[in-house]
Scaffold this active site. Structure first.
Site, PDB file in Angstrom:
ATOM      1  N   ASN A 275       1.376  -0.836   0.148  1.00 22.47           N
ATOM      2  CA  ASN A 275       0.407  -0.284  -0.067  1.00 22.47           C
ATOM      3  C   ASN A 275       1.243   0.974  -0.379  1.00 22.47           C
ATOM      4  O   ASN A 275       1.591   1.696   1.016  1.00 22.47           O
ATOM      5  CB  ASN A 275      -1.219  -0.183   1.023  1.00 22.47           C
ATOM      6  CG  ASN A 275      -1.742   1.102   1.093  1.00 22.47           C
ATOM      7  OD1 ASN A 275      -1.991   1.998   0.740  1.00 22.47           O
ATOM      8  ND2 ASN A 275      -2.096   1.336   2.631  1.00 22.47           N
ATOM      9  N   TRP A 276       0.772   1.792  -0.715  1.00 26.02           N
ATOM     10  CA  TRP A 276       1.854   3.284  -1.009  1.00 26.02           C
ATOM     11  C   TRP A 276       0.566   4.394  -0.749  1.00 26.02           C
ATOM     12  O   TRP A 276       1.249   5.307  -0.680  1.00 26.02           O
ATOM     13  CB  TRP A 276       2.429   3.421  -2.931  1.00 26.02           C
ATOM     14  CG  TRP A 276       2.793   2.502  -3.411  1.00 26.02           C
ATOM     15  CD1 TRP A 276       4.023   1.784  -2.609  1.00 26.02           C
ATOM     16  CD2 TRP A 276       3.788   2.382  -5.127  1.00 26.02           C
ATOM     17  NE1 TRP A 276       4.733   0.857  -3.409  1.00 26.02           N
ATOM     18  CE2 TRP A 276       4.387   1.493  -4.721  1.00 26.02           C
ATOM     19  CE3 TRP A 276       3.716   3.421  -5.260  1.00 26.02           C
ATOM     20  CZ2 TRP A 276       4.929   0.967  -5.603  1.00 26.02           C
ATOM     21  CZ3 TRP A 276       3.762   3.030  -7.247  1.00 26.02           C
ATOM     22  CH2 TRP A 276       5.340   2.305  -7.308  1.00 26.02           C
ATOM     23  N   LYS A 277      -0.525   4.423  -0.530  1.00 25.94           N
ATOM     24  CA  LYS A 277      -1.019   5.299   0.378  1.00 25.94           C
ATOM     25  C   LYS A 277      -0.587   6.711  -0.523  1.00 25.94           C
ATOM     26  O   LYS A 277      -0.823   6.138  -2.053  1.00 25.94           O
ATOM     27  CB  LYS A 277      -0.302   5.756   1.715  1.00 25.94           C
ATOM     28  CG  LYS A 277      -0.167   4.364   2.623  1.00 25.94           C
ATOM     29  CD  LYS A 277      -0.208   4.660   4.307  1.00 25.94           C
ATOM     30  CE  LYS A 277      -0.199   3.558   4.618  1.00 25.94           C
ATOM     31  NZ  LYS A 277      -0.431   3.740   6.007  1.00 25.94           N
TER      32      LYS A 277
ATOM     33  N   HIS B 177      -9.707   1.242   5.433  1.00 28.56           N
ATOM     34  CA  HIS B 177      -8.316   1.921   5.875  1.00 28.56           C
ATOM     35  C   HIS B 177      -8.874   2.719   7.378  1.00 28.56           C
ATOM     36  O   HIS B 177      -9.239   3.904   7.061  1.00 28.56           O
ATOM     37  CB  HIS B 177      -7.211   2.355   5.019  1.00 28.56           C
ATOM     38  CG  HIS B 177      -5.984   2.588   5.567  1.00 28.56           C
ATOM     39  ND1 HIS B 177      -5.689   3.028   6.192  1.00 28.56           N
ATOM     40  CD2 HIS B 177      -4.993   1.218   5.157  1.00 28.56           C
ATOM     41  CE1 HIS B 177      -4.558   2.723   6.773  1.00 28.56           C
ATOM     42  NE2 HIS B 177      -3.977   2.020   5.752  1.00 28.56           N
TER      43      HIS B 177
ATOM     44  N   GLU C 134      -7.137   4.991   8.518  1.00 26.38           N
ATOM     45  CA  GLU C 134      -7.149   5.889   7.928  1.00 26.38           C
ATOM     46  C   GLU C 134      -7.649   7.180   7.662  1.00 26.38           C
ATOM     47  O   GLU C 134      -7.574   8.521   7.047  1.00 26.38           O
ATOM     48  CB  GLU C 134      -5.318   7.049   7.676  1.00 26.38           C
ATOM     49  CG  GLU C 134      -4.029   6.365   7.686  1.00 26.38           C
ATOM     50  CD  GLU C 134      -3.293   5.851   6.645  1.00 26.38           C
ATOM     51  OE1 GLU C 134      -3.483   5.707   5.758  1.00 26.38           O
ATOM     52  OE2 GLU C 134      -2.053   5.294   7.518  1.00 26.38           O
TER      53      GLU C 134
ATOM     54  N   GLU D 137      -5.344  -4.342  11.044  1.00 29.91           N
ATOM     55  CA  GLU D 137      -3.887  -2.996  11.230  1.00 29.91           C
ATOM     56  C   GLU D 137      -4.529  -2.669  12.888  1.00 29.91           C
ATOM     57  O   GLU D 137      -6.068  -1.541  12.352  1.00 29.91           O
ATOM     58  CB  GLU D 137      -4.350  -2.185   9.912  1.00 29.91           C
ATOM     59  CG  GLU D 137      -3.816  -3.185   8.998  1.00 29.91           C
ATOM     60  CD  GLU D 137      -3.477  -2.208   7.148  1.00 29.91           C
ATOM     61  OE1 GLU D 137      -2.079  -2.368   7.075  1.00 29.91           O
ATOM     62  OE2 GLU D 137      -4.201  -1.291   7.920  1.00 29.91           O
TER      63      GLU D 137
ATOM     64  N   GLY E  82       2.647   2.081  10.922  1.00 31.92           N
ATOM     65  CA  GLY E  82       3.375   3.556  10.597  1.00 31.92           C
ATOM     66  C   GLY E  82       4.522   4.263  12.656  1.00 31.92           C
ATOM     67  O   GLY E  82       5.313   4.739  12.181  1.00 31.92           O
TER      68      GLY E  82
ATOM     69  N   SER F  76       3.500  -1.426  10.411  1.00 32.62           N
ATOM     70  CA  SER F  76       4.649  -2.351  10.900  1.00 32.62           C
ATOM     71  C   SER F  76       5.236  -3.169  10.825  1.00 32.62           C
ATOM     72  O   SER F  76       6.002  -4.136  10.827  1.00 32.62           O
ATOM     73  CB  SER F  76       5.585  -1.661  12.730  1.00 32.62           C
ATOM     74  OG  SER F  76       4.771   0.041  12.359  1.00 32.62           O
TER      75      SER F  76
ATOM     76  N   GLY G  72       2.703  -1.280   4.507  1.00 35.46           N
ATOM     77  CA  GLY G  72       2.810   0.217   3.838  1.00 35.46           C
ATOM     78  C   GLY G  72       4.288   0.985   3.842  1.00 35.46           C
ATOM     79  O   GLY G  72       4.774   0.832   2.399  1.00 35.46           O
ATOM     80  N   GLY G  73       4.446   1.541   5.251  1.00 36.10           N
ATOM     81  CA  GLY G  73       6.057   1.582   4.555  1.00 36.10           C
ATOM     82  C   GLY G  73       6.750   0.829   3.627  1.00 36.10           C
ATOM     83  O   GLY G  73       7.731   1.384   2.907  1.00 36.10           O
TER      84      GLY G  73
HETATM   85  P1  PGA Z   1       2.715   0.041   7.516  1.00 36.44           P
HETATM   86  O1  PGA Z   1       1.506   0.638   7.029  1.00 36.44           O
HETATM   87  O2  PGA Z   1       3.575  -0.529   7.228  1.00 36.44           O
HETATM   88  O3  PGA Z   1       3.085   1.637   7.354  1.00 36.44           O
HETATM   89  O4  PGA Z   1       2.474   0.336   9.412  1.00 36.44           O
HETATM   90  C1  PGA Z   1       0.535  -0.575   6.718  1.00 36.44           C
HETATM   91  C2  PGA Z   1      -1.564   0.350   6.525  1.00 36.44           C
HETATM   92  O5  PGA Z   1      -1.574   1.688   7.253  1.00 36.44           O
HETATM   93  O6  PGA Z   1      -1.611  -0.248   5.519  1.00 36.44           O
END
Ligand code: PGA
Length: 245
Positions: free
Chosen positions: A6-8, A98, A100, A167, A173, A204, A225-226
């Site tokens: 997930n590149w966001k 998600h 966010e 999650e 993150g 993470s 994500g990251g």
């Molecule tokens: P993260 O993000 O791996 O940077 O914690 C995961 C996500 O929000 O899908």
């Protein structure tokens, strides 16, 4: 196993092309098997990524996963993108709910259910995110919260057409993760409520902890994500998943 990157809201066209060139070279060892790989880029990059996949003649399938869709198929919704449009430009799956988006766009269960139904209508695989905040976990409410979040999926869970991603909001993150036992317990809880559903872990997940988290018995993959922004870290996670498949 399923791995989703997930590149966001990261990477422009140049950065995305650079990633894909390096990623494909780094994936030469990989032989297509039961592992399902998805990349979830910002919408406007999709055409470039599709062309890159064709031009580079990827020797494996890399599904395109959108980061959201609207809850209606069309209409006067400036700035929004529907599941129907996503399907037409080559996405095969969509991240729904998600944390966010739940937080910034007040996405309620009712809206999220409509989004899931739009995915079904358009033959897109919904990857439905659930998870508790730190305050909820500190009160011991994680099961109650997750039960409520997954309740909307119950009528659809036997069809093998939804993926859930656990999650924990506090793990996203932050560099923090629950213990292996905590992850397993929540995944088991989700699977008991939603039989035949694959449950991914996200929050993470990185090239260092993947070897501890991905083999957990009720973990069916990861939403990254990251660490998916770096081709080498992303490939290391895929390597671990590949060994488990
Ligand atoms: P993260 O993000 O791996 O940077 O914690 C995961 C996500 O929000 O899908």
């Amino acid at each position: 196993m399923i791995i989703v990157g997930n590149w966001k809201m990261n990477k422009d066209v140049k950065e995305s092309n650079h990633f894909l060139d390096s990623f494909i070279s780094n994936m030469k060892w990989y032989k297509q098997n039961n592992l399902r790989l998805f990349l979830s880029p910002p919408y406007p990059l999709v055409n470039d990524i599709k062309n890159k996949i064709l031009e580079k003649k990827f020797h494996f399938e890399l599904g395109l996963c959108a980061q959201n869709c609207h809850n209606k198929n069309f209409g006067s919704h400036t700035g929004e993108v529907s599941a129907k449009i996503l399907k037409s430009v080559g996405f095969s799956s969509v991240i729904i709910g998600h944390s966010e988006r739940r937080k910034s766009f007040n996405e309620t269960n009712e809206i999220l259910l409509e989004k899931i139904l739009r995915c079904f209508e358009n033959n897109l695989l919904p990857i439905f995110c659930v998870g508790e905040t730190l305050a909820e976990r500190q009160k011991g409410d994680q099961y109650k919260i997750i039960e409520n979040q997954i309740s909307i999926l119950k009528p659809y869970s036997n069809k093998n057409n939804i993926v859930v991603a656990y999650e924990p909001v506090w793990a996203i993150g932050s560099g923090k993760t629950p213990t292996n036992e905590e992850i397993n317990d929540i995944h088991l809880f989700i699977k008991k409520n939603l039989p035949n559903t694959s449950v991914l872990y996200g929050g993470s997940l990185n090239e260092k902890n993947a070897k501890d988290i991905l083999p957990i018995s009720n973990v069916d993959g990861g939403l990254v994500g990251g660490a998916s922004l770096d081709y080498s870290k992303f490939t290391s996670i895929i390597k671990v998943a590949n060994e488990i498949c």
